[in-house]
Design an enzyme around this catalytic site. Structure first.
Site, PDB file in Angstrom:
ATOM      1  N   ASP A 269       0.860  -1.178   0.000  1.00  0.00           N
ATOM      2  CA  ASP A 269       0.000   0.000   0.000  1.00  0.00           C
ATOM      3  C   ASP A 269       0.898   1.230   0.000  1.00  0.00           C
ATOM      4  O   ASP A 269       2.107   1.136   0.174  1.00  0.00           O
ATOM      5  CB  ASP A 269      -0.973  -0.023   1.185  1.00  0.00           C
ATOM      6  CG  ASP A 269      -0.290   0.094   2.527  1.00  0.00           C
ATOM      7  OD1 ASP A 269       0.893   0.478   2.569  1.00  0.00           O
ATOM      8  OD2 ASP A 269      -0.941  -0.190   3.549  1.00  0.00           O
TER       9      ASP A 269
ATOM     10  N   ASP B 121      -7.706  -7.640   1.667  1.00  0.00           N
ATOM     11  CA  ASP B 121      -6.696  -7.756   2.718  1.00  0.00           C
ATOM     12  C   ASP B 121      -7.295  -7.212   4.001  1.00  0.00           C
ATOM     13  O   ASP B 121      -8.206  -6.382   3.970  1.00  0.00           O
ATOM     14  CB  ASP B 121      -5.443  -6.931   2.382  1.00  0.00           C
ATOM     15  CG  ASP B 121      -5.657  -5.445   2.692  1.00  0.00           C
ATOM     16  OD1 ASP B 121      -5.146  -4.975   3.729  1.00  0.00           O
ATOM     17  OD2 ASP B 121      -6.357  -4.764   1.919  1.00  0.00           O
TER      18      ASP B 121
END
Length: 376
Positions: free
Chosen positions: A92, A271
Protein backbone atom coordinates in the site's frame (compact mmCIF):
# COMPACT_ATOMS: atom_id res chain seq x y z
CA UNK A 1 0.69 -8.05 -14.94
CA UNK A 2 -2.21 -9.72 -16.70
CA UNK A 3 -5.69 -10.76 -15.54
CA UNK A 4 -7.85 -13.44 -17.09
CA UNK A 5 -11.46 -14.02 -16.11
CA UNK A 6 -12.18 -17.74 -16.00
CA UNK A 7 -15.74 -17.96 -14.64
CA UNK A 8 -18.75 -15.89 -13.60
CA UNK A 9 -21.46 -16.87 -11.15
CA UNK A 10 -24.91 -17.24 -12.68
CA UNK A 11 -26.91 -15.50 -9.96
CA UNK A 12 -24.51 -12.82 -8.66
CA UNK A 13 -21.65 -10.61 -9.86
CA UNK A 14 -19.03 -12.96 -8.36
CA UNK A 15 -16.21 -13.96 -10.68
CA UNK A 16 -13.16 -16.21 -10.67
CA UNK A 17 -9.97 -15.22 -12.42
CA UNK A 18 -6.19 -15.46 -12.50
CA UNK A 19 -3.63 -12.69 -12.07
CA UNK A 20 -0.18 -13.31 -13.55
CA UNK A 21 2.79 -11.45 -12.03
CA UNK A 22 6.57 -11.73 -12.23
CA UNK A 23 6.56 -13.72 -8.99
CA UNK A 24 3.78 -16.13 -9.86
CA UNK A 25 0.06 -16.46 -10.44
CA UNK A 26 -2.80 -15.55 -8.10
CA UNK A 27 -6.16 -17.26 -8.35
CA UNK A 28 -9.04 -14.94 -7.51
CA UNK A 29 -11.02 -14.22 -5.45
CA UNK A 30 -8.07 -14.00 -3.06
CA UNK A 31 -7.35 -12.88 0.49
CA UNK A 32 -3.90 -11.34 1.06
CA UNK A 33 -2.34 -11.71 4.53
CA UNK A 34 -1.01 -8.39 5.83
CA UNK A 35 2.73 -8.26 6.46
CA UNK A 36 2.99 -4.65 7.62
CA UNK A 37 6.68 -4.45 8.52
CA UNK A 38 7.99 -7.19 6.25
CA UNK A 39 6.38 -10.01 8.22
CA UNK A 40 2.93 -11.45 8.72
CA UNK A 41 2.87 -11.23 12.52
CA UNK A 42 3.83 -14.50 14.29
CA UNK A 43 3.88 -16.48 11.02
CA UNK A 44 6.86 -18.09 9.23
CA UNK A 45 7.11 -17.87 5.42
CA UNK A 46 7.07 -21.71 5.37
CA UNK A 47 3.70 -21.66 7.15
CA UNK A 48 2.39 -19.03 4.74
CA UNK A 49 3.28 -21.34 1.86
CA UNK A 50 2.52 -24.80 3.22
CA UNK A 51 -0.27 -24.36 5.79
CA UNK A 52 -2.01 -21.15 4.86
CA UNK A 53 -1.34 -21.50 1.12
CA UNK A 54 -1.11 -17.73 0.68
CA UNK A 55 -0.56 -16.65 -2.91
CA UNK A 56 0.31 -12.99 -2.25
CA UNK A 57 1.09 -10.95 0.87
CA UNK A 58 1.14 -7.23 1.68
CA UNK A 59 3.92 -4.91 2.76
CA UNK A 60 3.43 -1.41 4.10
CA UNK A 61 5.27 1.50 2.48
CA UNK A 62 5.13 3.76 5.55
CA UNK A 63 6.47 1.16 7.98
CA UNK A 64 9.13 -0.29 5.66
CA UNK A 65 10.33 3.21 4.75
CA UNK A 66 10.87 4.00 8.44
CA UNK A 67 12.25 0.59 9.39
CA UNK A 68 14.41 -1.13 8.14
CA UNK A 69 14.71 1.77 5.67
CA UNK A 70 15.25 1.96 1.93
CA UNK A 71 19.03 1.53 2.06
CA UNK A 72 18.76 -1.87 3.74
CA UNK A 73 15.97 -3.01 1.40
CA UNK A 74 17.92 -1.97 -1.68
CA UNK A 75 21.10 -3.68 -0.46
CA UNK A 76 19.08 -6.86 0.15
CA UNK A 77 17.71 -6.76 -3.41
CA UNK A 78 14.15 -5.73 -2.45
CA UNK A 79 11.60 -7.03 0.02
CA UNK A 80 11.29 -10.45 -1.64
CA UNK A 81 14.98 -11.18 -0.98
CA UNK A 82 14.94 -9.48 2.42
CA UNK A 83 12.11 -11.55 3.92
CA UNK A 84 12.49 -14.69 1.78
CA UNK A 85 9.01 -14.57 0.25
CA UNK A 86 9.27 -15.60 -3.41
CA UNK A 87 5.61 -15.12 -4.39
CA UNK A 88 3.85 -11.82 -5.28
CA UNK A 89 3.85 -8.85 -2.90
CA UNK A 90 1.52 -5.85 -2.90
CA UNK A 91 2.48 -2.63 -1.10
CA UNK A 92 0.00 0.00 0.00
CA UNK A 93 1.10 3.58 -0.47
CA UNK A 94 1.26 4.68 3.15
CA UNK A 95 -1.77 6.93 2.61
CA UNK A 96 -3.87 5.10 5.20
CA UNK A 97 -1.08 5.17 7.82
CA UNK A 98 -0.57 8.88 7.25
CA UNK A 99 -4.35 9.34 7.58
CA UNK A 100 -4.26 7.53 10.93
CA UNK A 101 -1.57 9.95 12.16
CA UNK A 102 -4.09 12.80 12.04
CA UNK A 103 -2.57 14.58 15.05
CA UNK A 104 0.95 14.73 13.66
CA UNK A 105 0.59 15.27 9.90
CA UNK A 106 -0.11 18.14 7.52
CA UNK A 107 -1.56 17.62 4.04
CA UNK A 108 -0.70 20.08 1.27
CA UNK A 109 -0.91 19.91 -2.51
CA UNK A 110 2.68 18.79 -2.80
CA UNK A 111 2.20 15.86 -0.41
CA UNK A 112 2.07 15.04 3.29
CA UNK A 113 4.41 16.08 6.09
CA UNK A 114 4.27 13.72 9.06
CA UNK A 115 6.11 12.64 12.18
CA UNK A 116 7.38 9.11 12.67
CA UNK A 117 5.49 7.11 15.30
CA UNK A 118 8.86 5.57 16.23
CA UNK A 119 11.00 8.57 17.15
CA UNK A 120 9.02 11.69 16.24
CA UNK A 121 11.32 12.57 13.33
CA UNK A 122 9.75 14.58 10.48
CA UNK A 123 9.27 13.10 7.00
CA UNK A 124 7.56 14.05 3.75
CA UNK A 125 5.66 11.82 1.31
CA UNK A 126 4.86 13.10 -2.19
CA UNK A 127 3.19 11.06 -4.94
CA UNK A 128 6.52 10.88 -6.78
CA UNK A 129 8.43 9.95 -3.65
CA UNK A 130 5.99 7.17 -2.79
CA UNK A 131 6.41 5.71 -6.28
CA UNK A 132 10.20 5.73 -5.80
CA UNK A 133 9.88 4.10 -2.37
CA UNK A 134 7.67 1.30 -3.73
CA UNK A 135 10.08 0.79 -6.63
CA UNK A 136 12.83 0.27 -4.03
CA UNK A 137 10.69 -2.08 -1.93
CA UNK A 138 10.16 -4.05 -5.14
CA UNK A 139 6.44 -4.87 -4.85
CA UNK A 140 4.75 -6.61 -7.77
CA UNK A 141 1.68 -4.41 -7.26
CA UNK A 142 2.12 -0.81 -6.08
CA UNK A 143 -0.67 1.47 -4.87
CA UNK A 144 -1.16 5.10 -5.86
CA UNK A 145 -0.73 7.72 -3.13
CA UNK A 146 -4.14 8.95 -2.01
CA UNK A 147 -5.85 10.60 0.92
CA UNK A 148 -8.16 8.29 2.85
CA UNK A 149 -10.92 10.47 4.29
CA UNK A 150 -12.39 9.65 7.72
CA UNK A 151 -15.97 8.56 8.40
CA UNK A 152 -18.10 10.55 8.81
CA UNK A 153 -16.74 13.21 6.48
CA UNK A 154 -18.19 16.57 5.36
CA UNK A 155 -19.10 16.68 1.68
CA UNK A 156 -16.91 19.69 0.86
CA UNK A 157 -13.87 18.10 2.51
CA UNK A 158 -14.51 14.80 0.69
CA UNK A 159 -14.82 16.66 -2.64
CA UNK A 160 -11.60 18.64 -2.16
CA UNK A 161 -9.76 15.54 -0.99
CA UNK A 162 -11.00 13.52 -3.97
CA UNK A 163 -9.90 16.15 -6.47
CA UNK A 164 -6.45 16.20 -4.88
CA UNK A 165 -6.28 12.37 -4.86
CA UNK A 166 -6.98 12.42 -8.61
CA UNK A 167 -4.27 15.05 -9.18
CA UNK A 168 -1.90 12.95 -7.10
CA UNK A 169 -2.81 9.91 -9.21
CA UNK A 170 -1.71 11.72 -12.36
CA UNK A 171 1.60 12.52 -10.70
CA UNK A 172 1.96 8.88 -9.54
CA UNK A 173 1.34 7.61 -13.07
CA UNK A 174 3.77 10.12 -14.59
CA UNK A 175 6.52 9.07 -12.17
CA UNK A 176 5.75 5.35 -12.47
CA UNK A 177 5.74 5.47 -16.28
CA UNK A 178 9.03 7.38 -16.41
CA UNK A 179 10.91 4.96 -14.13
CA UNK A 180 11.73 1.27 -14.11
CA UNK A 181 11.91 -1.42 -11.47
CA UNK A 182 15.27 -1.89 -9.75
CA UNK A 183 15.44 -5.67 -9.62
CA UNK A 184 14.84 -6.83 -13.18
CA UNK A 185 11.10 -7.51 -13.18
CA UNK A 186 7.95 -5.56 -14.02
CA UNK A 187 5.81 -3.82 -11.42
CA UNK A 188 2.19 -2.68 -11.67
CA UNK A 189 0.39 0.41 -10.36
CA UNK A 190 -3.21 0.37 -9.07
CA UNK A 191 -5.18 3.62 -8.64
CA UNK A 192 -7.59 3.92 -5.69
CA UNK A 193 -11.25 4.98 -5.80
CA UNK A 194 -12.18 7.38 -2.98
CA UNK A 195 -15.17 9.70 -2.41
CA UNK A 196 -16.25 8.90 1.15
CA UNK A 197 -19.94 7.90 1.42
CA UNK A 198 -21.22 10.26 -1.28
CA UNK A 199 -22.69 8.59 -4.33
CA UNK A 200 -21.81 11.32 -6.83
CA UNK A 201 -18.20 11.45 -5.61
CA UNK A 202 -17.80 7.67 -5.74
CA UNK A 203 -19.18 7.61 -9.31
CA UNK A 204 -16.88 10.46 -10.34
CA UNK A 205 -13.87 8.77 -8.77
CA UNK A 206 -14.60 5.34 -10.28
CA UNK A 207 -14.99 6.90 -13.73
CA UNK A 208 -11.77 8.91 -13.31
CA UNK A 209 -9.80 5.91 -12.07
CA UNK A 210 -11.11 3.74 -14.92
CA UNK A 211 -10.02 6.37 -17.45
CA UNK A 212 -6.37 5.93 -16.40
CA UNK A 213 -6.53 2.41 -17.85
CA UNK A 214 -4.09 0.78 -15.42
CA UNK A 215 -3.82 -3.02 -15.06
CA UNK A 216 -6.00 -3.13 -11.93
CA UNK A 217 -8.03 -0.88 -9.65
CA UNK A 218 -8.56 -0.54 -5.91
CA UNK A 219 -11.46 0.73 -3.80
CA UNK A 220 -10.41 2.59 -0.66
CA UNK A 221 -12.07 4.33 2.27
CA UNK A 222 -14.76 1.69 2.86
CA UNK A 223 -13.48 0.10 6.05
CA UNK A 224 -13.13 3.17 8.24
CA UNK A 225 -16.20 2.82 10.47
CA UNK A 226 -19.18 3.06 8.12
CA UNK A 227 -22.02 0.49 8.47
CA UNK A 228 -21.59 -2.73 6.49
CA UNK A 229 -24.69 -2.07 4.37
CA UNK A 230 -23.16 1.25 3.28
CA UNK A 231 -19.94 -0.55 2.36
CA UNK A 232 -21.88 -2.99 0.19
CA UNK A 233 -23.89 -0.23 -1.48
CA UNK A 234 -20.80 1.72 -2.54
CA UNK A 235 -18.80 -1.36 -3.46
CA UNK A 236 -21.54 -2.46 -5.86
CA UNK A 237 -21.82 1.06 -7.27
CA UNK A 238 -18.09 1.24 -7.95
CA UNK A 239 -17.71 -2.32 -9.25
CA UNK A 240 -20.40 -1.63 -11.84
CA UNK A 241 -18.25 1.23 -13.20
CA UNK A 242 -14.72 -0.21 -12.97
CA UNK A 243 -13.75 -2.28 -16.03
CA UNK A 244 -14.73 -5.95 -15.79
CA UNK A 245 -11.53 -7.18 -17.44
CA UNK A 246 -9.30 -5.91 -14.61
CA UNK A 247 -8.96 -7.05 -10.99
CA UNK A 248 -10.81 -5.08 -8.33
CA UNK A 249 -9.22 -4.79 -4.90
CA UNK A 250 -11.30 -3.74 -1.87
CA UNK A 251 -8.80 -2.42 0.66
CA UNK A 252 -8.86 -3.32 4.36
CA UNK A 253 -11.92 -5.62 4.33
CA UNK A 254 -12.77 -7.50 6.54
CA UNK A 255 -14.83 -10.18 8.33
CA UNK A 256 -15.62 -13.49 6.59
CA UNK A 257 -19.15 -12.18 5.92
CA UNK A 258 -17.77 -8.91 4.47
CA UNK A 259 -15.52 -10.84 2.11
CA UNK A 260 -18.20 -13.23 0.88
CA UNK A 261 -20.78 -10.45 0.37
CA UNK A 262 -18.30 -8.28 -1.54
CA UNK A 263 -17.23 -11.21 -3.73
CA UNK A 264 -20.91 -11.42 -4.74
CA UNK A 265 -20.69 -7.75 -5.79
CA UNK A 266 -17.68 -8.29 -8.08
CA UNK A 267 -14.58 -7.82 -5.88
CA UNK A 268 -11.52 -10.00 -6.58
CA UNK A 269 -8.91 -9.09 -3.94
CA UNK A 270 -9.03 -8.44 -0.18
CA UNK A 271 -6.70 -7.76 2.72
CA UNK A 272 -7.26 -7.16 6.42
CA UNK A 273 -5.37 -7.37 9.73
CA UNK A 274 -8.50 -8.84 11.36
CA UNK A 275 -7.58 -12.56 11.22
CA UNK A 276 -4.17 -12.09 12.85
CA UNK A 277 -5.20 -9.31 15.25
CA UNK A 278 -8.21 -11.27 16.48
CA UNK A 279 -6.08 -14.42 16.71
CA UNK A 280 -3.77 -12.71 19.19
CA UNK A 281 -6.85 -11.89 21.29
CA UNK A 282 -8.09 -15.48 21.28
CA UNK A 283 -10.82 -15.17 18.63
CA UNK A 284 -10.73 -17.99 16.11
CA UNK A 285 -12.66 -18.18 12.85
CA UNK A 286 -13.63 -21.74 11.93
CA UNK A 287 -15.71 -23.51 9.30
CA UNK A 288 -18.40 -24.06 11.97
CA UNK A 289 -18.41 -20.59 13.54
CA UNK A 290 -16.48 -18.16 15.74
CA UNK A 291 -14.70 -19.44 18.86
CA UNK A 292 -13.42 -17.46 21.85
CA UNK A 293 -10.70 -19.93 22.79
CA UNK A 294 -10.43 -18.39 26.29
CA UNK A 295 -13.89 -19.67 27.24
CA UNK A 296 -14.27 -22.47 29.79
CA UNK A 297 -16.18 -24.46 27.18
CA UNK A 298 -12.96 -25.47 25.39
CA UNK A 299 -11.00 -26.52 28.51
CA UNK A 300 -11.58 -30.25 27.93
CA UNK A 301 -12.23 -30.21 24.18
CA UNK A 302 -9.45 -32.35 22.72
CA UNK A 303 -10.75 -32.20 19.14
CA UNK A 304 -8.64 -30.40 16.51
CA UNK A 305 -9.17 -26.64 16.09
CA UNK A 306 -10.77 -27.22 12.67
CA UNK A 307 -10.40 -30.53 10.82
CA UNK A 308 -12.35 -29.27 7.81
CA UNK A 309 -9.93 -26.65 6.51
CA UNK A 310 -6.66 -28.63 6.49
CA UNK A 311 -3.26 -27.21 7.41
CA UNK A 312 -0.95 -28.38 10.18
CA UNK A 313 -1.87 -25.88 12.91
CA UNK A 314 -5.63 -26.28 12.44
CA UNK A 315 -5.65 -30.08 12.37
CA UNK A 316 -2.78 -31.04 14.72
CA UNK A 317 -3.45 -28.94 17.83
CA UNK A 318 -6.52 -29.37 20.02
CA UNK A 319 -8.79 -26.60 21.28
CA UNK A 320 -7.95 -27.56 24.87
CA UNK A 321 -4.20 -27.27 24.27
CA UNK A 322 -4.56 -23.93 22.46
CA UNK A 323 -6.73 -22.61 25.31
CA UNK A 324 -4.04 -23.65 27.78
CA UNK A 325 -1.35 -21.81 25.77
CA UNK A 326 -3.44 -18.65 25.52
CA UNK A 327 -4.28 -18.65 29.25
CA UNK A 328 -0.62 -19.24 30.07
CA UNK A 329 0.48 -16.29 27.95
CA UNK A 330 2.66 -18.57 25.81
CA UNK A 331 3.79 -17.07 22.51
CA UNK A 332 2.96 -20.32 20.73
CA UNK A 333 -0.73 -19.63 21.43
CA UNK A 334 -0.64 -16.47 19.27
CA UNK A 335 1.36 -18.27 16.60
CA UNK A 336 -1.04 -21.22 16.29
CA UNK A 337 -4.08 -18.91 16.38
CA UNK A 338 -2.62 -16.64 13.68
CA UNK A 339 -1.71 -19.50 11.36
CA UNK A 340 -5.13 -21.07 11.90
CA UNK A 341 -7.14 -17.89 11.20
CA UNK A 342 -5.21 -17.19 8.01
CA UNK A 343 -5.60 -20.82 6.92
CA UNK A 344 -9.34 -20.39 7.42
CA UNK A 345 -9.46 -17.16 5.37
CA UNK A 346 -7.57 -18.72 2.46
CA UNK A 347 -9.74 -21.84 2.69
CA UNK A 348 -12.84 -19.62 2.56
CA UNK A 349 -11.86 -17.74 -0.62
CA UNK A 350 -10.79 -21.03 -2.24
CA UNK A 351 -14.23 -22.45 -1.48
CA UNK A 352 -15.79 -19.30 -2.91
CA UNK A 353 -13.81 -19.72 -6.12
CA UNK A 354 -14.91 -23.34 -6.47
CA UNK A 355 -18.57 -22.40 -6.05
CA UNK A 356 -18.26 -19.55 -8.56
CA UNK A 357 -16.86 -22.01 -11.09
CA UNK A 358 -19.64 -24.48 -10.22
CA UNK A 359 -22.23 -21.71 -10.74
CA UNK A 360 -23.89 -21.97 -7.32
CA UNK A 361 -22.00 -19.26 -5.44
CA UNK A 362 -25.00 -17.22 -4.28
CA UNK A 363 -26.83 -20.13 -2.66
CA UNK A 364 -23.61 -21.38 -1.03
CA UNK A 365 -22.73 -17.87 0.20
CA UNK A 366 -26.09 -17.32 1.88
CA UNK A 367 -25.69 -20.59 3.74
CA UNK A 368 -22.00 -20.37 4.68
CA UNK A 369 -22.18 -16.75 5.94
CA UNK A 370 -24.65 -17.78 8.66
CA UNK A 371 -22.52 -20.80 9.52
CA UNK A 372 -19.12 -19.15 9.85
CA UNK A 373 -20.41 -16.01 11.60
CA UNK A 374 -22.33 -17.78 14.38
CA UNK A 375 -20.76 -17.70 17.85
CA UNK A 376 -19.95 -21.13 19.24
Amino acid sequence: MTFELTAKDTHSKARAGEITTAHGNIQTPIFMPVGTAGTVKAVHQRELTNDIQAQIILGNTYHLYLRPGLEVLEQAGGLHKFNGWDKPILTDSGGYQVYSLSGTRKIVEEGVKFKSHIDGSTHFFSPEGVMDIQRTIGADIMMAFDECTPYPCEYNYAKKSLDMTHRWLQRCCDRFDSTEGKYGYDQTLFPIVQGSTYKDLRIQSAETIASFNREGNAIGGLSVGEPAEMMYEFTELVCDILPANKPRYLMGVGTPANILENIALGVDMFDCVLPTRNARNGMLFTSQGIINIRNERWKNDFSPIDETIGGYASTFYSKAYLRHLVHSGEMLGSQISSVHNLTFYLWLVKQAREHIIAGDYLAWKDKIVKQVMQRL
